[in-house]
Motif scaffolding. Structure first.
Motif, PDB file in Angstrom:
ATOM      1  N   ASP B  17      49.513  43.744  16.333  1.00  0.00           N
ATOM      2  CA  ASP B  17      50.338  42.760  15.649  1.00  0.00           C
ATOM      3  C   ASP B  17      49.498  41.493  15.541  1.00  0.00           C
ATOM      4  N   PHE B  20      50.325  35.711  11.537  1.00  0.00           N
ATOM      5  CA  PHE B  20      49.969  35.144  10.232  1.00  0.00           C
ATOM      6  C   PHE B  20      48.516  34.677  10.162  1.00  0.00           C
ATOM      7  N   GLU B  23      45.898  37.534  10.346  1.00  0.00           N
ATOM      8  CA  GLU B  23      45.992  38.421   9.192  1.00  0.00           C
ATOM      9  C   GLU B  23      45.387  37.752   7.949  1.00  0.00           C
ATOM     10  N   PHE B  24      45.653  36.444   7.823  1.00  0.00           N
ATOM     11  CA  PHE B  24      45.087  35.701   6.701  1.00  0.00           C
ATOM     12  C   PHE B  24      43.559  35.671   6.828  1.00  0.00           C
ATOM     13  N   ASP B  27      42.081  39.057   5.913  1.00  0.00           N
ATOM     14  CA  ASP B  27      42.070  39.255   4.458  1.00  0.00           C
ATOM     15  C   ASP B  27      40.953  38.447   3.809  1.00  0.00           C
ATOM     16  N   THR B  46      48.831  33.925  -0.532  1.00  0.00           N
ATOM     17  CA  THR B  46      49.006  33.170   0.718  1.00  0.00           C
ATOM     18  C   THR B  46      48.601  31.708   0.529  1.00  0.00           C
TER      19      THR B  46
END
Lengths: 225, 224
Positions: B17, B20, B23-24, B27, B46
């Motif tokens: 998990d 935010f 994960e950003f 990416d 985003t």
């Protein structure tokens, strides 16, 4: 990050999604995805609302409409959360936030669905007053759907925490009325969302005068006169 | 043999998990460093929403300020709001991109998992076509070997994800080199402790045990 995938998952299987929220499954991811997708849809609809004015009005409304929903949430959610906590709720703030955001996602998706119709009337009718009333009606209708979704789901998620369910229902209904009042007054404070008449200069904010309800009644009166 | 390879796909969300920020950053890294064009949409969306969210937070403050200071006209007020939001957006990006230093290996791992899932998808289509056209035993044997190989790869990738999750749980040792250095340091400390402090104690204990053993041995002999 596939935010729209999560939104589709929510729209297809809402019961499972709410059950996941009740169990606290990946709450942060859900909150971020719902926030991002709702913001984009609100911004898109806001841009259509502002398209009666110049490009500055379009940009301004694209920021103001998501602001209206998010700020209403920020203002009202702590009241419900702390009231419920004092009365015995065992849910976390993130769970309340996720449920309210899912209701907002419903509203934003419905507005996104109405966007082509609004755009059609924007392009085919040159009557700002009608366009304003049409949008008030659409925002009101989608708001009712979203709020009823929130009411049902917050009851479902927190029902085990409260022994006196009729008292709880009254509190929740009272909070929803408060939410509607705060939302409409904030909308009035953040106005204009629509561009003015042709040739009118761009306005970012307007002075505080009258209120939302009086203005809607005036607009209806003008339309029928 | 009716094989469904889709079950062998890896759902990374089951094992990690990221939240935010990470994960950003993942990416961002996958798009700019690993040239994964699919991540561009995610990065752009985003960034756009981040700018809108910052403007939303700034908006009430600007409303209060502009109502008290009526120096600027509406257009200027709007541009000032946007400029402040843009400035905070750049600062937020700097903060988020600082995470890039921590997630290089994780981003590469997620990229590999993505590629593995694509391979599974392609193999699944191939196997379905093959099973409809031919049904000989050589093909079945090949499929079995392929599935075994894919299972081993899957297990390795999942283990790698779990190791990454453990590293991130103990953030001070996120860098594997740092962790190894720390382990080495701790081990050296332990050795020093054994040599200088406890060695004598162990020696005493061993002597005592030997003495007891000899005493017991003597007693048993006497009894005989």
């Amino acid at each position: 990050m596939n935010h729209f995938g999560l939104l589709m998952q929510f729209l297809r299987d809402r019961h499972q999604f709410i059950d996941d929220i009740r169990q606290g499954v990946k709450l942060n991811k859900k909150i971020v995805s719902l926030l991002i997708s709702s913001c984009l849809f609100f911004a898109l609809y806001g841009a259509i609302m502002g398209s009666t004015g110049n490009y500055l009005q379009i940009l301004s409304s694209a920021i103001k409409l998501p602001a209206l929903y998010l700020l209403t949430m920020i203002i009202c959610l702590p009241t419900l959360f702390f009231f419920d906590i004092i009365n015995g709720s065992k849910q976390t703030f993130n769970q309340y936030l996720a449920i309210l955001l899912s209701a907002m996602a419903i509203i934003s998706v419905m507005l996104f669905g109405f966007a082509p119709i609004t755009l059609f009337f924007r392009l085919s009718i040159n009557d700002t007053l009608f366009f304003k009333l049409l949008n008030v009606a659409i925002l009101g209708l989608t708001g009712i759907f979203g709020v009823s979704f929130f009411y049902q789901n917050i009851l479902a998620v927190t029902q085990e925490d409260f022994s006196n369910s009729s008292y709880r229902n009254k509190v929740l209904k009272g909070w929803l009325i408060l939410y509607a009042f705060v939302g409409s007054q904030l909308g009035w404070t953040l106005r204009p969302f629509f561009g003015g008449e042709l040739g009118e200069n761009f306005q970012f904010f307007r002075a505080i005068e009258s209120n939302f309800y009086v203005e809607v009644l005036k607009m209806i009166g003008k339309l029928f006169n | 043999m009716n094989v469904n390879l889709i079950d062998l796909k890896i759902d990374q969300d089951q094992y990690v998990d990221l939240g935010f920020k990470l994960e950003f950053a993942v990416d961002f890294y996958r798009f700019f460093k690993l040239k994964n064009k699919q991540c561009l949409t995610s990065v752009l969306i985003t960034e756009l929403v981040l700018l809108i969210l910052i403007s939303i937070v700034i908006l009430p403050l600007c409303l209060i300020i502009f109502r008290n200071i009526s120096v600027f006209n509406d257009t200027k007020q709007f541009f000032i709001t946007i400029l402040i939001s843009f400035f905070i957006w750049i600062l937020t990006n700097f903060y988020l991109l600082k995470q890039l230093l921590q997630i290089k290996s994780l981003a590469k791992l997620i990229e590999e998992i993505d590629q593995y899932n694509k391979v599974i998808q392609s193999f699944n289509i191939l196997i379905q076509i093959q099973s409809n056209l031919t049904n000989n035993s050589a093909d079945l044997q090949q499929q079995k070997t392929l599935i075994e190989a894919l299972k081993i790869t899957r297990n390795n990738l999942i283990n790698a994800l779990k190791v990454e999750a453990i590293f991130r749980q103990h953030q001070k040792a996120t860098n594997p080199d740092q962790l190894l250095n720390k382990l080495e340091e701790d081990f050296t400390n332990l050795m020093t402790f054994d040599l200088h402090s406890s060695f004598g104690e162990y020696e005493t204990l061993l002597n005592e045990t030997l003495q007891i053993g000899i005493e017991i041995h003597k007693t048993i002999k006497n009894l005989k």
